[in-house]
Design an enzyme around this catalytic site. Structure first.
Site, mmCIF file in Angstrom:
data_model
loop_
_atom_site.group_PDB
_atom_site.id
_atom_site.type_symbol
_atom_site.label_atom_id
_atom_site.label_comp_id
_atom_site.label_asym_id
_atom_site.label_seq_id
_atom_site.Cartn_x
_atom_site.Cartn_y
_atom_site.Cartn_z
ATOM 1 N N PRO A 264 13.643 56.867 40.677
ATOM 2 C CA PRO A 264 13.198 58.202 41.045
ATOM 3 C C PRO A 264 13.674 58.557 42.231
ATOM 4 O O PRO A 264 13.260 58.200 43.369
ATOM 5 C CB PRO A 264 11.808 58.207 40.815
ATOM 6 C CG PRO A 264 11.315 56.998 41.296
ATOM 7 C CD PRO A 264 12.209 55.870 40.778
ATOM 8 N N GLY A 265 14.470 59.642 42.353
ATOM 9 C CA GLY A 265 14.853 60.193 43.795
ATOM 10 C C GLY A 265 14.005 61.607 43.872
ATOM 11 O O GLY A 265 12.948 61.654 44.377
ATOM 12 N N ARG A 302 23.087 72.864 47.597
ATOM 13 C CA ARG A 302 22.893 72.711 46.306
ATOM 14 C C ARG A 302 23.089 74.096 45.593
ATOM 15 O O ARG A 302 23.588 73.871 44.159
ATOM 16 C CB ARG A 302 21.237 72.248 46.005
ATOM 17 C CG ARG A 302 20.935 70.950 46.557
ATOM 18 C CD ARG A 302 19.500 70.372 46.348
ATOM 19 N NE ARG A 302 19.703 70.088 44.955
ATOM 20 C CZ ARG A 302 19.157 70.646 43.994
ATOM 21 N NH1 ARG A 302 18.448 71.834 44.039
ATOM 22 N NH2 ARG A 302 18.993 70.244 42.474
ATOM 23 N N CYS A 332 31.461 81.053 57.389
ATOM 24 C CA CYS A 332 32.775 82.017 57.281
ATOM 25 C C CYS A 332 33.161 81.168 55.857
ATOM 26 O O CYS A 332 34.295 80.542 55.943
ATOM 27 C CB CYS A 332 33.726 81.658 58.245
ATOM 28 S SG CYS A 332 32.885 82.811 59.615
ATOM 29 N N TYR A 360 18.003 66.179 48.365
ATOM 30 C CA TYR A 360 19.408 66.482 48.579
ATOM 31 C C TYR A 360 19.636 67.899 49.010
ATOM 32 O O TYR A 360 20.762 68.662 48.914
ATOM 33 C CB TYR A 360 20.107 66.733 47.090
ATOM 34 C CG TYR A 360 19.977 65.587 46.124
ATOM 35 C CD1 TYR A 360 20.485 64.290 46.501
ATOM 36 C CD2 TYR A 360 18.960 65.558 45.146
ATOM 37 C CE1 TYR A 360 20.205 63.130 45.662
ATOM 38 C CE2 TYR A 360 18.720 64.290 44.260
ATOM 39 C CZ TYR A 360 19.412 63.301 44.685
ATOM 40 O OH TYR A 360 19.285 62.166 44.100
HETATM 41 C C1 LIG Z 1 21.006 59.368 42.285
HETATM 42 C C2 LIG Z 1 20.482 58.561 41.398
HETATM 43 C C3 LIG Z 1 19.335 58.306 41.165
HETATM 44 C C4 LIG Z 1 18.367 59.242 41.426
HETATM 45 O O1 LIG Z 1 18.427 60.648 40.549
HETATM 46 P P1 LIG Z 1 17.527 61.762 40.797
HETATM 47 O O2 LIG Z 1 18.092 62.761 40.091
HETATM 48 O O3 LIG Z 1 17.105 62.200 42.324
HETATM 49 O O4 LIG Z 1 16.029 61.184 40.303
HETATM 50 C C5 LIG Z 1 18.671 57.066 40.439
HETATM 51 N N1 LIG Z 1 19.773 56.257 40.189
HETATM 52 C C6 LIG Z 1 20.717 56.300 40.563
HETATM 53 C C7 LIG Z 1 21.870 55.029 40.481
HETATM 54 C C8 LIG Z 1 21.334 57.270 41.318
HETATM 55 O O5 LIG Z 1 22.628 57.406 41.695
#
Ligand SMILES: *Cc1c(COP(=O)(O)O)cnc(C)c1O
Length: 403
Positions: A264-265, A302, A332, A360
């Protein structure tokens, strides 16, 4: 419930640290981590924070003390993870089209590696053979994610080894006697539909019998978080139940069990982040009432990069009448954050807050127009701490080769 930062707190932080400013509420990261681990409690799962979402060393240390592992997208992220004191066995390097030399470095450092191309796999086989276990990043040919730009598992995506190349893949594995310990997929970002994960699991479980040494199945990240008011998110309890059932059925049929890994990110850090900016100029026109901020896509790209929605609030005038505005940057280039966005009446010098700015946001910032990158503040149990200073003019010159 986790405490969100109040308008007063955010206003004080803007006064103390100036704007534009990224603020992260650590309590939210903890809350999200506990929601995730709580949903999967009792299952044999490991969670690796996909740190490209937000790599400030203080955030990495915070996530580590919560108990998470870490997933890296570059060798420098691996070095940062080590600097944050993650143990090599808790670091995962999920590669994507990288120079083989980085894989060699990762092996030297003793971290887990997911390999994503037949070419690097073959090089790996020549050099290490059976001596270093690996994971394989596969491309399941599934279309998933918020939109095409953030989808990574479909049949036109560059990511992973396509599952339709199974034969040459197995040929390389057998030739070098590779120890494939894990299969990995990451199908995209902002996946709300639990069915997508089930589909991914099915693809992987159908392949499992080809690999003799498997210990883990890595389902990647990409959980959806709410951005708009009223937006849904990935139903973690439902996902946990679905995952549990799929793997239990498989275990019953085959006697094989696996660790399940997630990366999870966004899910961990998105909602923790606030981005604060000041209104420089108001410009009413026939087409729109422009609100120009002291920031732009150099700090939060984003919305322009993949049409992301960020909720915005005018915290300087929370009771003012609502009007529609075009919220734009001072760069710009056309850098529109939001068009026809209802906000409490905006005045010059008001403070606007962008929500869900933890993932991000800062990470994708740049020095475009030779402007400084913003500062970052982490609030832990109500106490703010500057975790990255704002850049200054010297920073713009540090990499220049002066005569
Ligand atoms: C970016 C990424 C994630 C996380 O994605 P999220 O949408 O931020 O949860 C997990 N695994 C890999 C390999 C990624 O490149």
């Amino acid at each position: 419930m986790v405490q969100t930062l109040t308008n007063e707190q955010l206003t004080d932080l803007a006064a103390q640290y100036s704007t534009p400013l990224y603020v992260y509420n650590a309590d939210v990261i903890k809350h999200q981590y506990e929601k995730l681990t709580g949903a999967f409690s009792g299952q044999n799962c490991r969670f690796f924070y996909a740190c490209k979402a937000l790599t400030n060393l203080h955030i990495l240390r915070y996530v580590k003390q919560l108990g998470a592992g870490i997933d890296c997208s570059s060798i420098n992220e691996v070095h940062l993870a080590l600097k944050a004191d993650f143990l090599p066995q808790n670091i995962l390097y999920t590669s994507n089209g990288i120079d083989f030399a980085e894989i060699e470095t990762a092996v030297t450092l003793g971290v887990n590696v997911n390999i994503d191309s037949l070419s690097n796999l073959d090089k790996f086989g020549h050099k290490y053979g059976a001596n270093y276990p690996i994971g394989l990043r596969l491309r399941p040919n599934i279309l998933a994610g918020g939109n095409l730009k953030i989808s990574t598992g479909h049949d036109k995506s560059k990511f992973g080894i396509p599952v339709d190349q199974l034969q040459p893949l197995l040929e390389i594995i057998n030739r070098h006697n590779l120890q494939v310990r894990g299969l990995h997929i990451h199908t995209g970002s902002e996946i709300k539909d639990v069915g997508v994960f089930t589909e991914g699991i099915d693809v992987l479980l159908n392949l499992v019998h080809h690999f003799k040494h498997l210990a883990f199945i890595d389902l990647g990240g990409g959980f959806k978080v709410p951005y708009k008011p009223g937006d849904g998110e990935t139903d973690m309890d439902l996902l946990a139940k679905t995952v549990s059932i799929s793997f239990a059925q498989y275990a019953a049929a085959t006697g094989k069990q696996f660790e399940i890994w997630f990366e999870p990110g966004k899910y961990l850090v998105s909602a923790s982040g606030y981005f604060l900016a000041k209104v420089n100029v108001l410009k009413p026109t026939a087409a729109a009432h422009f609100v120009s901020l002291n920031t732009g896509f150099n700090h939060l790209i984003r919305p322009m990069f993949y049409d992301s929605y960020h909720h915005i609030k005018n915290i300087s005038n929370p009771l003012g009448p609502m009007h529609d505005y075009a919220v734009v940057g001072n760069i710009c280039e056309t850098d529109t954050f939001a068009w026809e966005r209802p906000l409490n009446e905006v005045r010059e010098n008001d403070l606007l807050v962008f929500f869900n700015a933890g993932a991000y946001g800062y990470e994708m910032s740049s020095n475009f127009n030779s402007r400084y990158k913003p500062a970052e503040v982490m609030v832990n149990e109500g106490a703010p701490k500057l975790i990255r200073r704002r850049q200054n003019f010297d920073d713009l010159l540090t990499e220049i080769c002066l005569d």
